[in-house]
Design a protein around this motif. Structure first.
Motif, mmCIF file in Angstrom:
data_model
loop_
_atom_site.group_PDB
_atom_site.id
_atom_site.type_symbol
_atom_site.label_atom_id
_atom_site.label_comp_id
_atom_site.label_asym_id
_atom_site.label_seq_id
_atom_site.Cartn_x
_atom_site.Cartn_y
_atom_site.Cartn_z
ATOM 1 N N HIS A 194 -6.523 0.598 6.559
ATOM 2 C CA HIS A 194 -6.272 1.692 5.610
ATOM 3 C C HIS A 194 -7.558 2.198 4.942
ATOM 4 O O HIS A 194 -7.495 3.015 4.020
ATOM 5 C CB HIS A 194 -5.276 1.246 4.543
ATOM 6 N N LEU B 237 2.420 1.494 -3.894
ATOM 7 C CA LEU B 237 1.554 1.757 -5.045
ATOM 8 C C LEU B 237 1.547 3.231 -5.456
ATOM 9 O O LEU B 237 1.720 3.535 -6.655
ATOM 10 C CB LEU B 237 0.137 1.264 -4.760
ATOM 11 N N PRO B 238 1.360 4.191 -4.549
ATOM 12 C CA PRO B 238 1.384 5.593 -4.998
ATOM 13 C C PRO B 238 2.741 6.035 -5.528
ATOM 14 O O PRO B 238 2.815 6.900 -6.400
ATOM 15 C CB PRO B 238 0.986 6.377 -3.739
ATOM 16 N N GLN B 239 3.817 5.426 -5.025
ATOM 17 C CA GLN B 239 5.141 5.745 -5.533
ATOM 18 C C GLN B 239 5.309 5.269 -6.971
ATOM 19 O O GLN B 239 6.129 5.792 -7.719
ATOM 20 C CB GLN B 239 6.207 5.108 -4.638
ATOM 21 N N GLU B 240 4.526 4.247 -7.348
ATOM 22 C CA GLU B 240 4.533 3.737 -8.724
ATOM 23 C C GLU B 240 3.488 4.437 -9.587
ATOM 24 O O GLU B 240 3.276 4.057 -10.743
ATOM 25 C CB GLU B 240 4.254 2.233 -8.712
ATOM 26 N N GLY B 241 2.822 5.438 -9.021
ATOM 27 C CA GLY B 241 1.767 6.122 -9.761
ATOM 28 C C GLY B 241 0.487 5.332 -9.866
ATOM 29 O O GLY B 241 -0.347 5.591 -10.737
ATOM 30 N N GLU B 242 0.310 4.369 -8.965
ATOM 31 C CA GLU B 242 -0.862 3.503 -8.994
ATOM 32 C C GLU B 242 -1.831 3.885 -7.881
ATOM 33 O O GLU B 242 -1.415 4.251 -6.773
ATOM 34 C CB GLU B 242 -0.439 2.029 -8.807
ATOM 35 N N ALA B 243 -3.106 3.764 -8.175
ATOM 36 C CA ALA B 243 -4.135 3.997 -7.165
ATOM 37 C C ALA B 243 -4.207 2.813 -6.213
ATOM 38 O O ALA B 243 -3.811 1.692 -6.569
ATOM 39 C CB ALA B 243 -5.486 4.208 -7.842
ATOM 40 N N PRO B 244 -4.707 3.003 -5.013
ATOM 41 C CA PRO B 244 -4.899 1.871 -4.113
ATOM 42 C C PRO B 244 -6.008 0.963 -4.629
ATOM 43 O O PRO B 244 -6.821 1.368 -5.470
ATOM 44 C CB PRO B 244 -5.300 2.531 -2.783
ATOM 45 N N LEU C 283 0.824 -1.215 0.000
ATOM 46 C CA LEU C 283 0.000 0.000 0.000
ATOM 47 C C LEU C 283 0.854 1.260 0.000
ATOM 48 O O LEU C 283 0.444 2.290 -0.540
ATOM 49 C CB LEU C 283 -0.939 -0.021 1.207
#
Length: 261
Positions: free
Chosen positions: A207, A183-190, A180
């Motif tokens: 979360h 994912l945002p570091q990869e530009g991905e949404a949760p 979790l």
């Protein structure tokens, strides 16, 4: 050949026969010891759920487990046989199926994970495959994640904990926390929905993610999280019976009710 989906009564009979529910293998004294450890603040037993000081009386924990899992609610019963109510198992599967239907209707992003690969891997893998076939996006675990001196692996659409080239049984929330965070570091949404067990499910629910969790009668944290509204659905079952194939009718029932068969 795929397993034919059983009726509700057939599934209940199967759960009792295979001891997935009914008179389960986990002894009463083990259950009570885990409830006590949770109430005493041992975070290992919290499974990633932040319980604060709300469950410091083990009798309160027992009461929830009797209501939501079907263990014997008598505090005087200290040793011997304990139970999981198969009716509660099937009712929880029905509620889980509603969330799976919602995921398909909304083409949601779903993350599937297990801390119990020796027992529940095929349940999760079959559900992941059915969701993907129905148009859901399975969240891909970023490469290179580590936790608890091991790595976070993903096979057959299911995230698991690997250490020393072996898949491990783990209660830890750390692998899910790593996913979790990454994912945002990869530009991905949760993920919109998580299907998991143990600390993987507890961490996701904490979360704020809609989460379906599978839990044994000696893992009370997920049932408490459901009672508080943190976890969406908790399915009670023995999570490691004699033969993993015994779970196939359960999976078939879930997928059929969810319209994914």
């Amino acid at each position: 050949m795929p397993t034919t989906a059983p009726t509700r009564s057939e599934l209940i009979e199967h759960l009792l026969r295979t001891r997935i529910a009914g008179e389960v293998a986990t002894p009463r004294e083990n259950n009570l010891a885990h409830y006590r450890e949770l109430a005493n603040g041992n975070r290992y037993y919290w499974l990633g759920v932040e319980l604060g000081d709300r469950w410091t009386d083990e009798q309160d924990v027992l009461a929830v487990m009797a209501e939501r899992c079907g263990v014997d609610g008598d505090p005087a019963h200290r040793r011997g046989q304990d139970t999981i109510d198969p009716e509660l198992t099937v009712e929880a599967l029905d509620r889980a199926a509603v969330l799976l239907r919602k995921a398909v209707a909304g083409k949601q992003r779903v993350l599937v994970a297990t801390g119990h690969p020796g027992g529940l891997l095929d349940v999760h893998a079959q559900t992941a495959a059915a969701l993907r076939a129905a148009g859901c996006e399975l969240v891909r675990v970023p490469l290179g994640l580590t936790a608890d001196e091991g790595v976070v692996a993903q096979m057959a659409g299911v995230a698991m904990y690997e250490r020393g080239a072996t898949l491990w049984h783990t209660h830890s929330p750390a692998p899910m926390a790593e996913i979790l965070a990454a994912l945002p570091q990869e530009g991905e949404a949760p993920p919109d929905l998580v299907l998991a067990d143990h600390g993987w499910a507890g961490c996701a629910a904490q979360h704020g993610i809609d989460t379906i969790g599978f839990a044994d009668c000696n893992d009370p944290a997920l049932f408490l999280a459901e009672a508080e509204g943190t976890l969406s659905v908790c399915v009670p079952l023995d999570d490691h019976v004699a033969n993993p194939l015994y779970y196939e009718p359960l999976t078939a029932y879930l997928l059929n009710v969810a319209g994914l068969a």
